[in-house]
Enzyme design. Structure first.
Site, PDB file in Angstrom:
ATOM      1  N   HIS A 149      36.992  37.710  46.419  1.00 18.23           N
ATOM      2  CA  HIS A 149      37.602  36.416  46.722  1.00 18.23           C
ATOM      3  C   HIS A 149      38.818  36.199  45.837  1.00 18.23           C
ATOM      4  O   HIS A 149      38.803  36.517  44.649  1.00 18.23           O
ATOM      5  CB  HIS A 149      36.594  35.281  46.493  1.00 18.23           C
ATOM      6  CG  HIS A 149      37.229  33.921  46.530  1.00 18.23           C
ATOM      7  ND1 HIS A 149      37.298  33.089  45.434  1.00 18.23           N
ATOM      8  CD2 HIS A 149      37.853  33.260  47.554  1.00 18.23           C
ATOM      9  CE1 HIS A 149      37.925  31.968  45.770  1.00 18.23           C
ATOM     10  NE2 HIS A 149      38.271  32.047  47.040  1.00 18.23           N
ATOM     11  N   SER A 150      39.903  35.693  46.435  1.00 14.39           N
ATOM     12  CA  SER A 150      41.082  35.263  45.693  1.00 14.39           C
ATOM     13  C   SER A 150      41.668  36.414  44.872  1.00 14.39           C
ATOM     14  O   SER A 150      42.045  37.442  45.422  1.00 14.39           O
ATOM     15  CB  SER A 150      40.712  34.071  44.818  1.00 14.39           C
ATOM     16  OG  SER A 150      41.854  33.472  44.257  1.00 14.39           O
TER      17      SER A 150
END
Length: 365
Positions: A149-150
């Protein structure tokens, strides 16, 4: 030295080994679970969202901590979190996976319960490629299945490009590639971040306790810190592993992730390098973008790389309602494509495919 698998209920020294959660009790001052927390329920009294084993993986500067969900006799998917988050980022997504899917969510260096880098060492995004390789070496994985994520979605993109033959699959959440910024802004950021890093490095060495806050104040700070990306009721899941009970104020806590992380060097390279990376990626790849999230750069750079990836037969792209932390706020809206992708390309499917290919090769000999 083998990685240690730890029971989630174990908080007292083992009477035989003298270990607490797999570590020598005389060396556990920075990860004492009487003051540190593994999941939100350690603070609220709730059960974990899914049963897990707390693990530590030895690395040259200390250890990588993580949460192992599901069976431990099969290779897990390796879950990597965003900037200043931790392994708790997947606490709401993992319970929606099939029970036979193993998942190892780790705290990257300086985050959660993992060791900080030594004093004087700077955090660089690309260094996490080394962390992935260390984990693979520890468990003797020839290939790895990644979900990020991210910041870690970007790390997965780069890892799949640098090591195209060492990745079975990638699932990226919301951030696709290294972000591009105007060069004058990059230079100013380097100047500012290095000065701020020096200040935080000195504070770390002082060993003084950081400012402490009541539980509700911490939740509010996490909520604001994510720019309201994480629903307030879910902030506890990424807060728990990043805080410690104050030694000065019995009813307060302080953030104990490495403060130097605030001045992380995320720059990886030019747009031309990103294009080259996209061309090198060959593993099955699922990317999910939140419709209510930013692109974090001029969208033309994102679109150029996305267009290249969309030409690959094994690249899948989904836009879903949600903010930057859509995997926490509304994981039920993206779990079906994730489960479908894992069923086709995850560790079990990849192992079966390699076995079939090996048998076919041997039959021709």
């Amino acid at each position: 030295m083998p990685a240690r698998t730890l029971d989630t209920s174990l908080t007292k020294p083992n009477p035989i080994t003298g270990e607490i959660n797999g570590m020598d009790s005389s060396k556990i001052t920075n990860i004492d679970l009487n003051q540190r927390y593994r999941h939100a329920g350690d603070l609220t009294g709730e059960p974990p969202t899914r049963t897990f084993a707390e693990i530590t993986i030895p690395v040259p500067w200390g250890h990588i901590a993580g949460k192992w969900f599901g069976p431990q006799n099969v290779q897990p998917i390796l879950g990597l979190h965003g900037w200043q988050d931790n392994a708790g980022t997947f606490d709401l997504l993992v319970p929606l996976l099939p029970p036979d899917v193993a998942f190892l969510s780790v705290d990257l260096p300086g985050h959660g319960l993992s060791s900080r880098l030594p004093d004087g060492c700077y955090y660089n995004s690309v260094d996490n490629l080394y962390v992935i390789r260390l984990i693979m070496k520890q468990y003797k994985w020839e290939k790895v299945s990644l979900i990020g994520h991210s910041m870690s979605s970007i790390i997965c993109f780069v890892f799949a490009a640098v090591f195209p033959d060492k990745v079975d699959m990638v699932i990226g959440l919301d951030a696709l590639k290294p972000h591009q910024r105007p060069y004058p802004a990059v230079i100013r950021t380097m100047e500012t971040r290095l000065d701020e890093f020096l200040r935080e490095d000195e504070r770390n060495r002082s060993k003084n306790e950081p400012p402490s806050y009541a539980y509700d104040e911490l939740i509010e700070r996490v909520y604001i810190g994510t720019f309201h990306s994480v629903n307030k009721e879910h902030c506890k899941h990424i807060m728990a592993r990043n805080i410690q009970k104050s030694g000065k104020y019995p009813d307060k806590y302080f953030f104990c992730r490495d403060r130097r992380l605030k001045f992380y060097n995320y720059a990886i390279g030019s747009q031309e390098l990103c294009v080259e990376m996209a061309q090198r990626i060959k593993c099955p790849y699922l990317f999910i973008k939140g419709k209510q999230s930013s692109y974090f750069e001029d969208k033309k750079y994102y679109d150029e790389v996305l267009d290249l990836l969309l030409k690959k037969s094994n690249f899948e792209y989904i836009e879903a309602d949600g903010t930057h932390h859509l995997h926490m706020n509304n994981p039920e809206t993206i779990i079906e494509p994730i489960n479908n992708f894992i069923q086709r390309f995850g560790p079990a499917a990849a192992a079966a495919s390699r076995k079939k290919a090996k048998e076919a090769k041997e039959s021709k000999l």
